[in-house]
Design a protein around this motif. Structure first.
Motif, PDB file in Angstrom:
ATOM      1  N   GLY A 113       0.829  -1.184   0.000  1.00 50.46           N
ATOM      2  CA  GLY A 113       0.000   0.000   0.000  1.00 50.46           C
ATOM      3  C   GLY A 113       0.871   1.243   0.000  1.00 50.46           C
ATOM      4  N   LEU A 114       0.258   2.388  -0.113  1.00 51.24           N
ATOM      5  CA  LEU A 114       1.021   3.633  -0.108  1.00 51.24           C
ATOM      6  C   LEU A 114       1.663   3.825   1.260  1.00 51.24           C
ATOM      7  CD1 LEU A 114       1.653   6.220  -1.815  1.00 51.24           C
ATOM      8  CD2 LEU A 114      -0.172   7.322  -0.490  1.00 51.24           C
ATOM      9  N   PRO A 129       3.142  13.950  -6.163  1.00 53.56           N
ATOM     10  CA  PRO A 129       2.389  12.833  -6.748  1.00 53.56           C
ATOM     11  C   PRO A 129       3.102  11.494  -6.545  1.00 53.56           C
ATOM     12  CG  PRO A 129       3.565  14.015  -8.468  1.00 53.56           C
ATOM     13  CD  PRO A 129       3.777  14.792  -7.204  1.00 53.56           C
ATOM     14  N   GLN A 130       2.310  10.429  -6.373  1.00 48.32           N
ATOM     15  CA  GLN A 130       2.808   9.056  -6.355  1.00 48.32           C
ATOM     16  C   GLN A 130       1.827   8.192  -7.139  1.00 48.32           C
ATOM     17  OE1 GLN A 130       5.661   8.182  -5.308  1.00 48.32           O
ATOM     18  NE2 GLN A 130       6.285   9.602  -3.675  1.00 48.32           N
ATOM     19  N   TRP A 131       2.331   7.104  -7.706  1.00 47.03           N
ATOM     20  CA  TRP A 131       1.459   6.142  -8.370  1.00 47.03           C
ATOM     21  C   TRP A 131       1.461   4.866  -7.541  1.00 47.03           C
ATOM     22  CZ3 TRP A 131      -2.015   6.750 -12.107  1.00 47.03           C
ATOM     23  CH2 TRP A 131      -2.652   5.595 -12.583  1.00 47.03           C
ATOM     24  N   GLN A 132       0.291   4.569  -6.951  1.00 50.40           N
ATOM     25  CA  GLN A 132       0.164   3.421  -6.077  1.00 50.40           C
ATOM     26  C   GLN A 132      -0.847   2.437  -6.663  1.00 50.40           C
ATOM     27  OE1 GLN A 132       1.692   2.337  -3.218  1.00 50.40           O
ATOM     28  NE2 GLN A 132       0.434   0.518  -3.556  1.00 50.40           N
ATOM     29  N   PRO A 133      -0.412   1.207  -7.009  1.00 54.54           N
ATOM     30  CA  PRO A 133      -1.369   0.218  -7.498  1.00 54.54           C
ATOM     31  C   PRO A 133      -2.549   0.058  -6.528  1.00 54.54           C
ATOM     32  CG  PRO A 133       0.867  -0.586  -7.770  1.00 54.54           C
ATOM     33  CD  PRO A 133       0.966   0.686  -6.982  1.00 54.54           C
ATOM     34  N   LEU A 172      -4.713   2.331  -5.931  1.00 54.72           N
ATOM     35  CA  LEU A 172      -5.179   3.693  -5.635  1.00 54.72           C
ATOM     36  C   LEU A 172      -5.043   4.611  -6.839  1.00 54.72           C
ATOM     37  CD1 LEU A 172      -3.635   4.261  -2.069  1.00 54.72           C
ATOM     38  CD2 LEU A 172      -6.002   3.674  -2.601  1.00 54.72           C
ATOM     39  N   GLY A 173      -4.099   4.289  -7.730  1.00 56.00           N
ATOM     40  CA  GLY A 173      -3.847   5.143  -8.878  1.00 56.00           C
ATOM     41  C   GLY A 173      -2.996   6.336  -8.496  1.00 56.00           C
ATOM     42  N   LEU A 174      -3.377   7.510  -8.989  1.00 52.64           N
ATOM     43  CA  LEU A 174      -2.670   8.742  -8.660  1.00 52.64           C
ATOM     44  C   LEU A 174      -3.039   9.180  -7.242  1.00 52.64           C
ATOM     45  CD1 LEU A 174      -1.137  11.427  -9.152  1.00 52.64           C
ATOM     46  CD2 LEU A 174      -3.233  12.286 -10.245  1.00 52.64           C
ATOM     47  N   VAL A 175      -2.027   9.358  -6.412  1.00 53.71           N
ATOM     48  CA  VAL A 175      -2.216   9.903  -5.066  1.00 53.71           C
ATOM     49  C   VAL A 175      -1.352  11.153  -4.967  1.00 53.71           C
ATOM     50  CG1 VAL A 175      -2.106   9.484  -2.592  1.00 53.71           C
ATOM     51  CG2 VAL A 175      -2.568   7.586  -4.150  1.00 53.71           C
ATOM     52  N   ARG A 209      -5.200  13.047  -1.635  1.00 49.80           N
ATOM     53  CA  ARG A 209      -6.285  12.748  -2.565  1.00 49.80           C
ATOM     54  C   ARG A 209      -5.861  11.675  -3.558  1.00 49.80           C
ATOM     55  NH1 ARG A 209      -8.452  18.993  -3.601  1.00 49.80           N
ATOM     56  NH2 ARG A 209      -9.707  19.087  -1.686  1.00 49.80           N
ATOM     57  N   GLU A 210      -6.854  10.943  -4.080  1.00 51.13           N
ATOM     58  CA  GLU A 210      -6.575   9.877  -5.024  1.00 51.13           C
ATOM     59  C   GLU A 210      -7.485   9.978  -6.242  1.00 51.13           C
ATOM     60  OE1 GLU A 210      -7.869   5.951  -3.964  1.00 51.13           O
ATOM     61  OE2 GLU A 210      -9.223   6.718  -2.419  1.00 51.13           O
TER      62      GLU A 210
END
Length: 942
Positions: A321-322, A539-543, A545-548, A560-561
């Motif tokens: 997870g993130l 920004p981060q890309w978390q499987p 969640l997508g864009l966080v 936000r996601e």
């Protein structure tokens, strides 16, 4: 009984608060390492001190400083009569500086340039921006005309003789930001889109009143004084012109009485007082931003809210997870993972943290983190740690690596640091004592920001600031070790992250508002994924969640996601092309002296003095006091002496400190006790104290453990006593102790928690009377422990245990009273507080004490009383139970217990000084010795 206020106490009561109020508290430079020496070089208006190896940097600093002096002189009309002492340091991994006019004009310059994610990122050249900002402070605070100037000629450079140092901070920092900014060339905070965003969101979500801004310390935005102050000066300049601001500066510089005449000066310069001007300023802000806010709100495209924090969180994607370093200002920071479970955010704690500045994860190798560590020698530097299998491993020592990213192989890390103001990129093994290779070192004004490693591990994509330009994305080839530009724009492109499809995602302010973008590095095609009213960052890309990302608002940063972001707008990066081409900070080299060895004596001599005068029916004191410090702030002293003409007695107080290691003090004071009820006759007793302390002899465990030594001498005697005295005989005492102290302290403080937020303090003190021949013999042993636990809702629970043993020939300990601060004394400690009982309710050579206290934050006022230098901050309350006993060998131990309540109110004095005043009630539970006690005292956080 009356104890005389010594000159030092008088001076401390008058001057020390002003030093804090004026933002003139100085700090010593870090301890020297082996082969480090200090040099000094001078120009016409400046003297710069620096460590060997920084000769070229120091010479350039003088060139820039003289340019800044020439540029600012027309605005302020006058310059400091003394050379401004510049000190160039490279001991902390942060971008900052400070300035003070006392005891002479001095500026501390931190060499490390800011990254692209800093509020200071909008600069042409870091040292030019820093010097322009800090020298504005000096020029403003130095202003002194009329009676102020005349009194300075007599008494010297006292803080209370610098009217502009005693104004609200927003009027100091605001002017410095206003004058650091050049909108035509595009640098300085007042033209940055980050500052613009912060003020836009203040207008959108609720502006602060002048009363709030003046007292703001813990409320967002944390740069309130800078933000509101800068825009306030912009409003004044736009509405009334810079000449009116200059007139205000000159008028207030004549005010001998600080604080209370500030609005009068404003009325003469602008025709209105500050309270009225502020109302007009609020209307100005509404007009400036209302249309933009309405447009942004109408077209907003944002993600789903997860959580809001006062701080921007440090994050990294992971298989679990993130990963978020959760830091909210009221709980102990903690690494946690974030997932969606049936639509709800699910947080899983991993481990508590401290000082995390960067994170990255690897599926097999674990969590890599950079931590900022504050050391006893005055350094604040970063090192790399790896968390795996439930424990941390320290990979580097004193490396200063601030950013860390895993290589795909999980065996190496790409790290970066700034040393001597130069950016460096390194490849290191992910294990202690592994190989470390420098990949690249930038030249002057090449500043490396955040970066990401490509999926194949062949390159790094980073935010990079080249000389005389802004921040752009560039690709660093790890094989050829060369940079290749990916963008060439006037936007600040920050915090790049690789996407699974090979594109790079980042935050940028192309249209004046920070949003999230994704760019194909091969074609240059860019997609915009958010349209925030405030701004979108980190920004981060978390499987899963997508864009966080984190969206800024006036109440903090909201995580936000967007599961599947889509293009709001598409363009090519070439369409954003633009360059700043700032002019060089140094055009001509000024005349300078040759560098020479630093001498503390050149700045250490006194620059001010104060008379001491106290006359009553007991004494007639006449004397003087003075103080000083050197440019490195390593040597600091205060000397006060007076003569009592009525009794032919000398008072004195001497204090000397050498950085954070040595402290020497000596004092003599007197007590007057009425000896006969029928006549005004007094017994006069003297008390002499000498103390020598050496701190941090040996340090360990990130300097949380320290060995210290101390020598204390106390002598009390009768100076004179009438023959017909009815007082009990006074026993003269003479005690000299030599001791060692082992101290452990890992306590942490949090923004919204009163006092200590979490942690433990423990000490073990061993002292002997045998080193000198005195009235006492034998040894004394003392130990104490305090443990504070973080509870929900801004509450803490603190437990304390104290124990002491002294040989029968040593001076006895004392128990009782409400002076808990005396328990913090390291050497010569002989008092233990027990609230609800008289002082000295018990005496003995053995003691054991206990305390339990539950404390809670109750509320926040954080407002000033108009522009008067009085306001309120936080309010907190506590309930406590004290217990303990003192006894001698062969005596029966009598345990005493007291309980009570305490309310603490933060008094804001002089705009910046915060004094926590505690109002307490304690009841002693012993039926014979216990009492109902009310007390008022300054709360010390120990």
């Amino acid at each position: 009984m009356k104890k005389t206020l010594t000159p030092l106490a008088l001076v401390g009561a008058l001057v020390a608060p002003m030093v804090v109020v004026s933002n003139v508290a100085a700090e010593p430079v870090a301890w020297d390492k082996q082969d480090q020496t200090w040099l000094t070089q001078e120009s016409e208006h400046f003297s710069v001190s620096f460590r060997n190896g920084h000769e070229q940097d120091a010479s350039r600093v003088l060139d820039i400083a003289e340019r800044v002096h020439t540029e600012l002189l027309p605005f302020f009309k006058t310059a400091p009569s003394l050379k401004t002492q510049l000190v160039l340091v490279d001991d902390v991994d942060m971008s900052n500086g400070w300035a003070t006019p006392v005891p002479y004009p001095q500026i501390r310059l931190y060499m490390s340039p800011p990254s692209e994610a800093s509020s200071l990122s909008s600069n042409d050249e870091w040292m030019h921006t820093l010097l322009r900002h800090e020298y504005t402070h000096i020029m403003q605070m130095e202003l002194g005309n009329g009676a102020v100037k005349g009194i300075r000629h007599v008494l010297g450079r006292h803080a209370f003789l610098f009217p502009h140092a005693l104004t609200p901070t927003l009027l100091l920092e605001g002017l410095a930001v206003y004058l650091e900014t050049n909108k035509a060339l595009g640098y300085g905070r007042l033209q940055s889109n980050l500052f613009d965003m912060q003020m836009r969101m203040e207008v959108a979500e609720g502006k602060k009143s002048l009363k709030q801004v003046v007292s703001s310390a813990r409320e967002l935005p944390f740069n309130t004084h800078y933000l509101y102050g800068a825009y306030f000066y912009e409003y004044l300049a736009t509405t009334y012109g810079e000449k009116a601001i200059e007139e205000y500066m000159q008028d207030y510089s004549r005010k001998v009485i600080p604080y209370f005449l500030i609005s009068g000066s404003a009325k003469r310069a602008f025709g209105k007082d500050f309270m009225t001007l502020w109302q007009d300023f609020e209307s100005y802000l509404d007009k400036k931003y209302s249309a933009q806010i309405a447009s942004l709100e109408t077209s907003a495209v944002t993600g789903q809210d997860i959580q809001t924090n006062v701080f921007q969180q440090i994050t990294a994607p992971s298989e679990l997870g993130l990963l978020v370093n959760r830091s909210n200002g009221e709980d102990r920071p903690e690494l946690s993972t974030l997932k969606r479970q049936r639509g709800d955010a699910q947080w899983t704690p991993v481990v508590h943290t401290k000082g995390i500045s960067a994170l990255d994860t690897h599926p097999q190798a674990g969590i890599a983190a950079s931590r900022a560590i504050s050391y006893a020698d005055g350094r604040l530097t970063n090192d790399i740690f790896i968390y795996q299998a439930g424990s941390w491993t320290r990979v580097t020592n004193y490396s200063r690596f601030q950013t860390v990213r895993w290589m795909p192989n999980g065996q190496q890390l790409v790290t970066s640091r700034k040393v001597g103001g130069l950016s460096e990129l390194w490849l290191i093994d992910a294990k202690p004592d592994g190989q470390q290779e420098k990949l690249w070192q930038g030249e002057k004004e090449f500043v490396l920001g955040d970066y990401t490693v490509t999926a194949d591990g062949t390159a790094v994509i980073a935010s990079l600031k080249r000389p005389q330009q802004g921040w752009n994305l560039e690709r660093f080839d790890l094989t050829t070790r060369t940079w290749h530009a990916l963008t060439d724009t006037k936007a600040i492109e920050r915090t790049p992250v690789m996407l699974p499809d090979g594109r790079v995602m980042f935050s940028a302010d192309y249209d004046g508002v920070y949003n999230i973008y994704a760019m194909d590095v091969e074609t240059g095609e860019v997609e915009q994924w958010t349209r925030e009213v405030g701004g979108a960052f980190a920004p981060q890309w978390q499987p899963g969640l997508g864009l966080v990302y984190q969206a800024y608002g006036s109440n903090g940063y909201t995580l936000r996601e967007i599961l599947q972001p889509s293009a709001i707008k598409t363009f090519t990066i070439a369409s954003q092309q633009g360059r700043y081409d700032y002019p060089p900070a140094v055009v001509d080299s000024v005349e300078k002296s040759q560098p020479k060895p630093y001498s503390a004596l050149s700045t250490l001599y006194p620059r001010s003095w104060l008379p001491v005068l106290s006359i009553d029916d007991q004494q007639s004191l006449v004397g003087a006091t003075t103080s000083g410090t050197d440019a490195l702030n390593r040597h600091s002293y205060l000397v006060s002496a007076s003569w009592d003409f009525s009794n032919s007695l000398a008072n004195y107080n001497l204090l000397y400190q050498y950085d954070t290691r040595w402290l020497l003090s000596a004092s003599r004071s007197y007590e007057f006790e009425k000896a006969n009820k029928e006549k005004d006759q007094y017994r006069i007793t003297s008390e002499d104290n000498i103390a020598v302390q050496r701190a941090n002899i040996v340090n360990a465990f990130e300097d949380q453990l320290s060995l210290n030594a101390g020598v204390t001498w106390n002598h009390e005697a009768v100076e004179s006593e009438p023959t017909n005295s009815t007082l009990k005989p006074f026993n003269s005492t003479n005690e000299a102790l030599v001791g060692l102290g082992l101290v452990f302290d890992n306590r942490e403080g949090y923004l919204n928690v009163p006092g200590t937020g979490w942690g433990h303090y423990a000490d073990l003190i061993v002292e002997t009377n045998e080193a000198f021949k005195t009235d006492y013999q034998g040894q004394k042993y003392q130990a104490q422990w305090l443990g504070t636990w973080d509870l929900p809702s801004r509450m803490t629970l603190t437990a304390r245990l104290g124990a002491g043993y002294a040989d029968s020939g040593a001076k006895a300990f004392r128990l009782g009273g409400n002076k808990t601060a005396e328990e913090a004394v390291r050497f010569g400690r002989d008092t233990q507080a027990l609230r609800g009982y008289d002082d000295n309710v018990q005496r003995g050579h053995r003691y054991f004490t206990q305390r339990l206290e539950l404390e809670s934050w109750l509320g926040r006022v954080e407002k000033n009383w108009d522009l008067y230098p009085v306001g309120l901050g936080d309010i907190s309350g506590s309930v406590f139970v004290d217990s303990g006993a003192m006894w001698d060998s062969g005596q029966e131990r009598q345990q005493l217990t007291g309980a009570g309540l305490q309310l603490t109110v933060e008094a804001k004095l002089g705009y910046n000084l915060t004094l926590p005043v505690s109002f307490g009630y304690a009841r002693g539970l012993d039926k014979d010795l216990g009492q109902d006690k009310f007390y008022v005292q300054l709360k010390g956080n120990f």
